[in-house]
Design an enzyme around this catalytic site. Structure first.
Site, PDB file in Angstrom:
ATOM      1  N   GLY B 321       3.483   3.557   3.279  1.00 20.30           N
ATOM      2  CA  GLY B 321       3.565   2.751   4.495  1.00 20.30           C
ATOM      3  C   GLY B 321       3.525   3.642   5.727  1.00 20.30           C
ATOM      4  O   GLY B 321       2.857   4.682   5.739  1.00 20.30           O
ATOM      5  N   SER B 322       4.313   3.240   6.699  1.00 26.39           N
ATOM      6  CA  SER B 322       4.240   3.923   7.992  1.00 26.39           C
ATOM      7  C   SER B 322       4.755   5.355   7.945  1.00 26.39           C
ATOM      8  O   SER B 322       4.519   6.124   8.875  1.00 26.39           O
ATOM      9  CB  SER B 322       5.025   3.132   9.020  1.00 26.39           C
ATOM     10  OG  SER B 322       4.464   1.848   9.139  1.00 26.39           O
TER      11      SER B 322
END
Lengths: 382, 619
Positions: B321-322
Site C-alpha cells: 500500500g502507501s
C-alpha cells in the site's frame, strides 16, 4: 628270564599277586594321561574363570577314573574276553532304554540319569562293541575270516548299535561307531575288496539317507560347506571358533586372556570347543603340544596292540586306540572348521563326567591287555 | 600243533601290517590337523586377530549437550533441562508384568503404554533399558524413589531435553527441536542416538550444526550378547556452542502483550539490521515438540485459520500500500521524471484513458508536490509519478530497499515476496498495461511483501545503507559478521533524495495534516518518522463507491489491512519498525498507534541498556 617268570605268574597264578600286577602297569602311560588331564584342568580353569565351575570337578572325575582304570587293569584279560558278550548285550539294552526313556538335549545327545551321573549309552557302546568284536575274531582263523558267512554275525554286531545310535538321532557318534567297527574288521584281516563293496553300498545309500536327515543335520552339512553363508545362525559357532583359533596366533593371548572365550563369543567352550580355548590362550604352540600328547596316547594303544601275543588283546587295543583317535580327530577337525560340527567332546579335556568315565574304562581295558599281554588263549578254531 | 602255530604266526603278521597301516593313517590325519592349525593360527592369524578385536570392542556415542540460544542480554531463550526418565531393565526383575503392575499403582500407566513397554522388552535384549516414562515431575520421581524396593528392575535415569523458558513468545524465531527423521540423517552418527533431537524450525534449524556439537565416543569391551564388560577408551565430545541472538526477550514479550491475532511487528536496529523483536500473533509453545506433538494438537494448529505455526513477519505476504510510496518517489527522482517541487494536481481522481483511478480522499488534495504527496499520502501524485517512472525502474528501486529479494535471514523458509516487473508479467503470458503501472504506484496490485522486508525498507530509508536483517550476534562467543554499520554498503542514493523522502515521512507524523499524527512520540523520546498504508483485500466497485462504501461496515475478513513503517529518532535513526495489522481498517487508525507504542517500548527498554544510543537519539 623275567619274561618266563611273568608268563608263569599270569598263566598259573592268576588272581593272586596284585602287587606284581601293579608293578607291570606302564606308569609312564598313566603319567601321560595325567598330563592330558592337567591340560584339561588348565583349560577348564580358564573356561570357568576359576576352578569352581569346571576344573575342580574335572580333577575329581579324573581321580575316580584313574582308580577305575587301575582296577580294571588288574582283571585278567581272559575273564574280560569271556564276559565281553555280557557287556555288549548290556550296552544294547541301555541304547534301547535311552531311546524309550532317555533325556534329549541339544537336539541329539541322549542320556540316562544314573544318580549324579549322566550316562550316554552310545559312548559305552563303542567300547562294548570293540570288546565283542575282539572276542569274536579271537576265535577266527585266517580261513574263517575269508568266509563271508562268518562275517555276518560281527557285521550285525556293528549295525545294530549303529542303527540305534542313528535313531537317537546322533549322526556323528553313529558314524564314529561304524568306523571303529570297520577298524577292528580291518585289523582282523578282512579282505580289502569287502570294504570296497561296503563303501560302494554306502555311496549309493548316502543320498537316500540325506533325504531322511533332520533339518539341523542338513544345516550342519550345508554350513560346513559354506559357514559364512549363515554367520548368525548355524555357522556362528564355526566362525567364532576359527576367529578364536586364528587370533591366538603362535604364542597365544596368555592364560585367562582369551577374549573370544571370556567374552562368550565362543560357544560351549567348556565342552565341544575346549580345544579352541587352549589354542586361543596358548597359541599354535599350546595347540600342537596338546595334539601331540593326544597322539602319544593313540600311539601307545597301537604299541600295546603290537606287543600283545593274543588276537583278542591286539584287536581290543587297536579298537580302543581308534576310538580315542576318532574322538580327538572329529573334535579338533570340527573346531578348526574342517568337518561339520558334531557335538563330540575332546576326551580327558572336555568337561563331562560320563565321557571321562567311559574313556578311563577303555584305558582300564587297554592296561589289562598290556598287563596280560602274554596270556594264553585257546587256539583259534577252524 | 605246528599248524596252529603257523596259523597264529600268519594271523599276527597280517595284524601287524594292518595295525601299522591304521596307525600310520591316523598319524597322517593328526598331521593334517596340525597343518590346519598352522594355517589358521600362523598364516591367517593377523586376519583373525582383527576379527577378534572387532568382536570384542563396541564403540558407543556420548551425546554432547546441545548449545543454548541466548538473547542479546544473555537471557536463555532455548536451554536444556534435566529430563527424569524411568527405565526398566528386564533382567533385573523376575516378573516384568508384576513390576509394571506395582509401578502403575504409583504412577498410572495407560493400556497402550504398557503394551509398548512389554513389546520393547520382548524385542530387545534383557539388559537393555526400556523407557517406561519420560518427563517426570520431581514429585513423581520422589514417589518412585521411595518405592524402589518394591520395584525391581526399575531405575531412574536423567537425560536432557530442550527447554524454551519464554515458550510461545519467541517460538517463531527460535524454532523447535524434534527427533530426527529419515531425511535429517546427514551421516552424523550422533543422529542415531536414542533421545537425540534436531532443530526443525527457526534458529534451532539454521544453527543446528553448531548447536549440536560433536558426539564423544567410548570404546567398550562387550561380550557375545552385547553386555558391557568394561570401558577401554573414552573420547569426550565437543558440546554444542551457544548462539547469542540480537533479539531482546523482554522487548519481545512486551510487544506481544500489545498485539492481537493477525498482527505482526518487526523491530530492527536500523544501523546494523539486527532484529530486536519480531512478533507474529498467534504463536505456539515450542516445548510441546519435545515429547512429540499429539495428532489432535497438530490438527488444531494446522487447521486453524489464524495459522499459529506460521511466522507472519517472515512468511505473511501483503501488498505494501502507501508504505511503498517512498520507493516510487525515489525511483522517480533517480529517473529524473519529477522534481521535488513539481506539483501534480489532485481532484480526488486520476484519469488514464477511459479508466478512472481514485485518490483515497474523494475531495482531492489540490496541487501536490513530493513532500505533500508523502505527507497526505496523495494517491494521484503517485499515480502520476509511477506513470512517468515506469514499473521496471520502480521494481529495481524496490529491490534495492530489500523488497522482493532474498534477505538471507537465519530463519529457514522465509519468503522472498514478489515485486512485479514487466518481464515477470510477460512470463505469465499477459501484457503489462500502463494502468497496472499506475496502480502499482500506490503499492497495490501484485505486490507480495513480508513485514520483515518492510522493516528492512524502513531501516534502509533511515540509514541509506543496505543493511540486512539478521539475528546472530555471536556463535560460541565469537562475534558474527554484520554487527557494525560499516559492514553494510551504501545504497548509492543521493543524500538529497533520501532527505526529501525522510522529510515527507517526518511530516506524516509530526506536521499538522499528516496522516499519522497519532504516532507522534512524547517530546522526551525523540522524533518518529513513518508512513501509513492501508491495502484493500477486495476490490471496491464503482457501484459500492457510489452507494457510500465504508470499510468498517464490511465483514472482518473483507476489511483492508493496516500497515505502518517507521524509524526513530528522525535525526539519528536507531530503530526501524514495521507493523501489519490484518484487517485493521487503516494504517493511521490501527497500525500507526501500535507502531508508536512499540517504539516507546523500545526506547524504554534501551534507555538504560545501550545508554549512548538513546542519548544520541535525543534531538
Amino acid at each position: 628270564m623275567s619274561g618266563t617268570f611273568e608268563r608263569r605268574l599270569l598263566t598259573r597264578d592268576r588272581g593272586t599277586g596284585l602287587l606284581q600286577k601293579l608293578w607291570l602297569i606302564p606308569w609312564s602311560f598313566v603319567l601321560l594321561l595325567c598330563a592330558v588331564a592337567a591340560v584339561g584342568y588348565v583349560a577348564l580353569y580358564s573356561a570357568g574363570g576359576g576352578p569352581e565351575a569346571y576344573a575342580a570337578k574335572h580333577a575329581i572325575r579324573f581321580g575316580f577314573g584313574l582308580v577305575l582304570m587301575l582296577g580294571i587293569a588288574m582283571v585278567d584279560i581272559r575273564i574280560i574276553a569271556r564276559f565281553a558278550w555280557v557287556g555288549y548285550l548290556g550296552g544294547i539294552a541301555l541304547l534301547v532304554l535311552v531311546l524309550l526313556h532317555g533325556n534329549v538335549g541339544k537336539g541329539a545327545q541322549r542320556w540316562i540319569d544314573i544318580g549324579p551321573l549322566q550316562l550316554q549309552p552310545s559312548e559305552l557302546m563303542k567300547i562294548m562293541l570293540v570288546l565283542a568284536l575282539a572276542a569274536w575274531f579271537q576265535r577266527a582263523s585266517g580261513e574263517r575270516i575269508g568266509n563271508p558267512l562268518f562275517l555276518i554275525p560281527p557285521a550285525l554286531m556293528v549295525l545294530v548299535p549303529v542303527g540305534l545310535i542313528l535313531k537317537q538321532p546322533n549322526l556323528g557318534t553313529g558314524l564314529i561307531t561304524a568306523m571303529i567297527g570297520g577298524a577292528v574288521f580291518f585289523a582282523a584281516g578282512v579282505r580289502l575288496w569287502k570294504f570296497a563293496l561296503i563303501l560302494a553300498a554306502v555311496g549309493v545309500a548316502a543320498p537316500i539317507a540325506y533325504e531322511h536327515l533332520h533339518d539341523y543335520q542338513r544345516a550342519r552339512i550345508t554350513t560346513f560347506l559354506d559357514p559364512e553363508s549363515d554367520p548368525l545362525g548355524a555357522g556362528y559357532n564355526i566362525i567364532q571358533s576359527k576367529i578364536a583359533l586364528g587370533s591366538g596366533g603362535l604364542w597365544g593371548k596368555g592364560f585367562l586372556q582369551g577374549t573370544q572365550g571370556h567374552l562368550n563369543f565362543l560357544p560351549e567352550k567348556q565342552t565341544d570347543f575346549i580345544f579352541t580355548m587352549i589354542a586361543e590362550e596358548f597359541g599354535l604352540v599350546g595347540a600342537l603340544t596338546t595334539l601331540g600328547l593326544l597322539a602319544l596316547v593313540v600311539l601307545f594303544c597301537f604299541a600295546v596292540a603290537l606287543r600283545c601275543r593274543h588276537q583278542f588283546g591286539r584287536l581290543l587295543a587297536v579298537g580302543l586306540g581308534t576310538n580315542f583317535f576318532c574322538y580327538v580327530f572329529v573334535n579338533v577337525a570340527m573346531v578348526t572348521g574342517s568337518i561339520p560340527v558334531g557335538g563330540v567332546p575332546l576326551p580327558l579335556i572336555s568337561h563331562g563326567g560320563s565321557a571321562m568315565l567311559t574313556t578311563m574304562l577303555g584305558f582300564g581295558l587297554l592296561l589289562s591287555v598290556f598287563v596280560h599281554r602274554d596270556a594264553e588263549f585257546g587256539p583259534a578254531r577252524d | 600243533m605246528r599248524g596252529v602255530r603257523r596259523e597264529e604266526e600268519q594271523r599276527r603278521s597280517i595284524f601287524t601290517r594292518r595295525a601299522l597301516a591304521l596307525g600310520l593313517g591316523q598319524l597322517a590325519l593328526f598331521g593334517a590337523l596340525g597343518t590346519r592349525l598352522y594355517r589358521l593360527q600362523s598364516e591367517e592369524g593377523e586376519r583373525y586377530r582383527t576379527l577378534a578385536e572387532e568382536n570384542r570392542l563396541s564403540a558407543r556415542l556420548i551425546p554432547p549437550p546441545r548449545g543454548r540460544i541466548l538473547d542479546r542480554n544473555g537471557q536463555v531463550v532455548a536451554g536444556n533441562k534435566l529430563n527424569w526418565r524411568v527405565l526398566l531393565v528386564a533382567e533385573q526383575t523376575q516378573d516384568v508384568g508384576a513390576t509394571l503392575e506395582t509401578f502403575s499403582r504409583i504412577l498410572p500407566l495407560a493400556e497402550h503404554e504398557r503394551a509398548r513397554i512389554e513389546r520393547e522388552v520382548r524385542r530387545r535384549r534383557r539388559f537393555v533399558p526400556v523407557t517406561v516414562r519420560e518427563f517426570l515431575a520431581w514429585e513423581e520421581m520422589a514417589r518412585i524413589e521411595v518405592n524402589a524396593p518394591d520395584l525391581p528392575g526399575i531405575l531412574i535415569d536423567v537425560g536432557t531435553t530442550r527447554l524454551y523458558p519464554e515458550g510461545e513468545h519467541l517460538a517463531h524465531m527460535v524454532g523447535y527441536v524434534a527427533p530426527p527423521a529419515e531425511r535429517d540423517m546427514d551421516g552424523d552418527p550422533l543422529l542415531e542416538l536414542p533421545g537425540i533431537r534436531v532443530g526443525r524450525a527457526g534458529l534451532e534449524r539454521f544453527h543446528d550444526q553448531v548447536l549440536r556439537g560433536r558426539a564423544g565416543a567410548v570404546q567398550l569391551e562387550v561380550n557375545a550378547v552385547g553386555r558391557v564388560i568394561r570401558e577401554v577408551e573414552r573420547r569426550e565430545g565437543v558440546p554444542g556452542q551457544d548462539v547469542q541472538v540480537s533479539v531482546d526477550a523482554e522487548l519481545q514479550k512486551a510487544i506481544r502483550g500489545r498485539i492481537e491475532e493477525g498482527t505482526s511487528v518487526v523491530v530492527l536496529d536500523a544501523k546494523n539490521g539486527e532484529v530486536l523483536a519480531m512478533a507474529s500473533q498467534p504463536s505456539f509453545d515450542p516445548n510441546l515438540f519435545n515429547a512429540g506433538v499429539s495428532a489432535a494438537q497438530w490438527r488444531q494448529w494446522t487447521a486453524s485459520r489464524s495459522t499459529p505455526l506460521i511466522n507472519k513477519a517472515t512468511n505473511g505476504l501483503y501488498a505494501p500500500g502507501s508504505t511503498f510510496k517512498m520507493v516510487v518517489a525515489l525511483a522517480a527522482l533517480e529517473a529524473k521524471v519529477l522534481t521535488p517541487g513539481e506539483r501534480v494536481s489532485c481532484p480526488g481522481y486520476y484519469d488514464l484513458g477511459d479508466t478512472r483511478f481514485h485518490c483515497w480522499s474523494r475531495y482531492g488534495h489540490g496541487g501536490v508536490d513530493m513532500r505533500a504527496g508523502l505527507k497526505y499520502s496523495c494517491d494521484c501524485y503517485f499515480y502520476e509519478a509511477a506513470k512517468r517512472t515506469g514499473i521496471d525502474r520502480i521494481a529495481a528501486m524496490a529491490n534495492r530497499f530489500g523488497l522482493g529479494v532474498d534477505l538471507d535471514i537465519e530463519l529457514p523458509g522465509t519468503r522472498k515476496g514478489l515485486v512485479p516487473t514487466r518481464a515477470w508479467r510477460q512470463a505469465q503470458g499477459k501484457p503489462w498495461n500502463l494502468g497496472d503501472t499506475v496502480v502499482h504506484g500506490i503499492g497495490q496490485g501484485f505486490y507480495q511483501l513480508t513485514p520483515l522486508s518492510l522493516a528492512t525498507m524502513a531501516a534502509r530509508l533511515a540509514t541509506g545503507r543496505a543493511v540486512q536483517p539478521h539475528l546472530t550476534r555471536s556463535i560460541g562467543g565469537r562475534p558474527a559478521r554484520g554487527g557494525k554499520p560499516e559492514d553494510w554498503p551504501s545504497l548509492g542514493i543521493p543524500d538529497r533524495d533520501l532527505r526529501l523522502v525522510r522529510e515527507g515521512m517526518w511530516a506524516v507524523v509530526n506536521e499538522e495534516g499528516g496522516t499519522a499524527r497519532v504516532a507522534r512520540l512524547p517530546g522526551q523520546y525523540g522524533v518518529l518518522a513513518g508512513k501509513t498504508g492501508s491495502v484493500q483485500v477486495r476490490r471496491v466497485s464503482r457501484e459500492q463507491r457510489e452507494r457510500g462504501y465504508k470499510a468498517e461496515n464490511q465483514p472482518r475478513e473483507w476489511r483492508p489491512h493496516a500497515l505502518f513503517v517507521a524509524y526513530a529518532p528522525y535525526d539519528n535513526p536507531l530503530y526501524a519498525v514495521s507493523v501489519v495489522v490484518e484487517h485493521g481498517m487503516s494504517g493511521a487508525g490501527a497500525a500507526a498507534p501500535l507502531a508508536r507504542d512499540v517504539m516507546l517500548e523500545v526506547f524504554n527498554r534501551f534507555r538504560a541498556a545501550p545508554a549512548q544510543r538513546v542519548a544520541e537519539g535525543r534531538p
